[in-house]
Design a protein around this motif. Structure first.
Motif, PDB file in Angstrom:
ATOM      1  N   LEU A   1       0.975  -8.519 -11.205  1.00  8.47           N
ATOM      2  CA  LEU A   1       2.152  -8.888 -10.420  1.00  8.47           C
ATOM      3  C   LEU A   1       2.650  -7.715  -9.575  1.00  8.47           C
ATOM      4  N   VAL A   2       2.641  -6.529 -10.161  1.00  5.96           N
ATOM      5  CA  VAL A   2       3.072  -5.337  -9.416  1.00  5.96           C
ATOM      6  C   VAL A   2       2.109  -5.055  -8.269  1.00  5.96           C
ATOM      7  N   LEU A   3       0.814  -5.094  -8.533  1.00  4.65           N
ATOM      8  CA  LEU A   3      -0.163  -4.818  -7.481  1.00  4.65           C
ATOM      9  C   LEU A   3      -0.105  -5.851  -6.359  1.00  4.65           C
ATOM     10  N   ILE A   4       0.060  -7.101  -6.713  1.00  6.41           N
ATOM     11  CA  ILE A   4       0.176  -8.150  -5.692  1.00  6.41           C
ATOM     12  C   ILE A   4       1.415  -7.928  -4.837  1.00  6.41           C
ATOM     13  N   SER A   5       2.497  -7.509  -5.468  1.00  8.51           N
ATOM     14  CA  SER A   5       3.724  -7.293  -4.708  1.00  8.51           C
ATOM     15  C   SER A   5       3.599  -6.102  -3.753  1.00  8.51           C
ATOM     16  N   PHE A   6       2.688  -5.186  -4.033  1.00  6.46           N
ATOM     17  CA  PHE A   6       2.466  -4.042  -3.130  1.00  6.46           C
ATOM     18  C   PHE A   6       1.632  -4.425  -1.904  1.00  6.46           C
ATOM     19  N   LEU A   7       0.880  -5.509  -1.978  1.00  8.71           N
ATOM     20  CA  LEU A   7      -0.042  -5.857  -0.903  1.00  8.71           C
ATOM     21  C   LEU A   7       0.641  -6.006   0.449  1.00  8.71           C
ATOM     22  N   ALA A   8       1.775  -6.657   0.494  1.00  7.69           N
ATOM     23  CA  ALA A   8       2.443  -6.887   1.777  1.00  7.69           C
ATOM     24  C   ALA A   8       2.809  -5.565   2.450  1.00  7.69           C
ATOM     25  N   TYR A   9       3.224  -4.579   1.663  1.00  8.60           N
ATOM     26  CA  TYR A   9       3.654  -3.307   2.232  1.00  8.60           C
ATOM     27  C   TYR A   9       2.479  -2.365   2.501  1.00  8.60           C
ATOM     28  N   PHE A  10       1.561  -2.282   1.562  1.00  9.94           N
ATOM     29  CA  PHE A  10       0.464  -1.327   1.685  1.00  9.94           C
ATOM     30  C   PHE A  10      -0.800  -1.936   2.280  1.00  9.94           C
ATOM     31  N   GLY A  11      -0.816  -3.213   2.542  1.00 12.07           N
ATOM     32  CA  GLY A  11      -1.982  -3.860   3.122  1.00 12.07           C
ATOM     33  C   GLY A  11      -2.368  -3.261   4.461  1.00 12.07           C
ATOM     34  N   LYS A  12      -1.387  -2.798   5.241  1.00 13.52           N
ATOM     35  CA  LYS A  12      -1.642  -2.190   6.554  1.00 13.52           C
ATOM     36  C   LYS A  12      -2.494  -0.940   6.393  1.00 13.52           C
ATOM     37  N   PHE A  13      -2.205  -0.146   5.370  1.00 13.15           N
ATOM     38  CA  PHE A  13      -2.980   1.065   5.138  1.00 13.15           C
ATOM     39  C   PHE A  13      -4.410   0.735   4.737  1.00 13.15           C
ATOM     40  N   LYS A  14      -4.595  -0.307   3.994  1.00 13.78           N
ATOM     41  CA  LYS A  14      -5.927  -0.716   3.561  1.00 13.78           C
ATOM     42  C   LYS A  14      -6.750  -1.111   4.777  1.00 13.78           C
ATOM     43  N   VAL A  15      -6.184  -1.886   5.681  1.00 11.98           N
ATOM     44  CA  VAL A  15      -6.902  -2.315   6.884  1.00 11.98           C
ATOM     45  C   VAL A  15      -7.245  -1.113   7.741  1.00 11.98           C
ATOM     46  N   SER A  16      -6.315  -0.190   7.911  1.00  9.32           N
ATOM     47  CA  SER A  16      -6.570   0.997   8.720  1.00  9.32           C
ATOM     48  C   SER A  16      -7.633   1.893   8.095  1.00  9.32           C
ATOM     49  N   TYR A  17      -7.623   1.994   6.783  1.00 11.14           N
ATOM     50  CA  TYR A  17      -8.566   2.857   6.093  1.00 11.14           C
ATOM     51  C   TYR A  17      -9.984   2.308   6.181  1.00 11.14           C
ATOM     52  N   ASN A  18     -10.134   0.996   6.144  1.00 12.70           N
ATOM     53  CA  ASN A  18     -11.463   0.394   6.140  1.00 12.70           C
ATOM     54  C   ASN A  18     -12.119   0.365   7.512  1.00 12.70           C
ATOM     55  N   THR A  19     -11.390   0.665   8.587  1.00 16.20           N
ATOM     56  CA  THR A  19     -12.012   0.590   9.937  1.00 16.20           C
ATOM     57  C   THR A  19     -12.557   1.908  10.391  1.00 16.20           C
TER      58      THR A  19
END
Length: 102
Positions: free
Chosen positions: A84-102
């Motif tokens: 639940l905690v990790l899922i709740s972080f996705l909306a905020y930190f998802g941008k960093f994940k997308v930027s890191y993977n490109t």
């Protein structure tokens, strides 16, 4: 003997009334506990990290809600709470994940 019977009858009636009162009180408390557990669970599930507070404080808040649920006999496993905690972080930190993977 007649006075004793009247006193015993009155005492029996008082005990019966107390039992009914306690039964109703127990039912009311049970309903309140279920409502409180439902509200706490809904709050826990709908929580999203917004980046405004410290991550540690956010995790402690989710842990506090889980402790309150445990006190109401609705225990969540550590794995579920972590998810639940990790899922709740996705909306905020998802941008960093997308930027890191490109």
């Amino acid at each position: 003997s007649a006075i004793f019977q009247k006193c015993f009858g009155a005492l029996f009636l008082i005990v019966k009334m107390q039992r009914n009162f306690l039964r109703k009180l127990n039912n009311t408390l049970s309903k309140n506990e279920k409502a409180e557990a439902s509200n706490l669970l809904a709050k826990l599930i709908s929580m999203k990290y917004k980046g405004k507070s410290n991550i540690r404080e956010y995790i402690m808040e989710t842990s506090n809600l889980a402790s309150k649920l445990k006190a109401l006999k609705l225990e969540l496993g550590e794995d579920l709470l972590l998810q639940l905690v990790l899922i709740s972080f996705l909306a905020y930190f998802g941008k960093f994940k997308v930027s890191y993977n490109t």
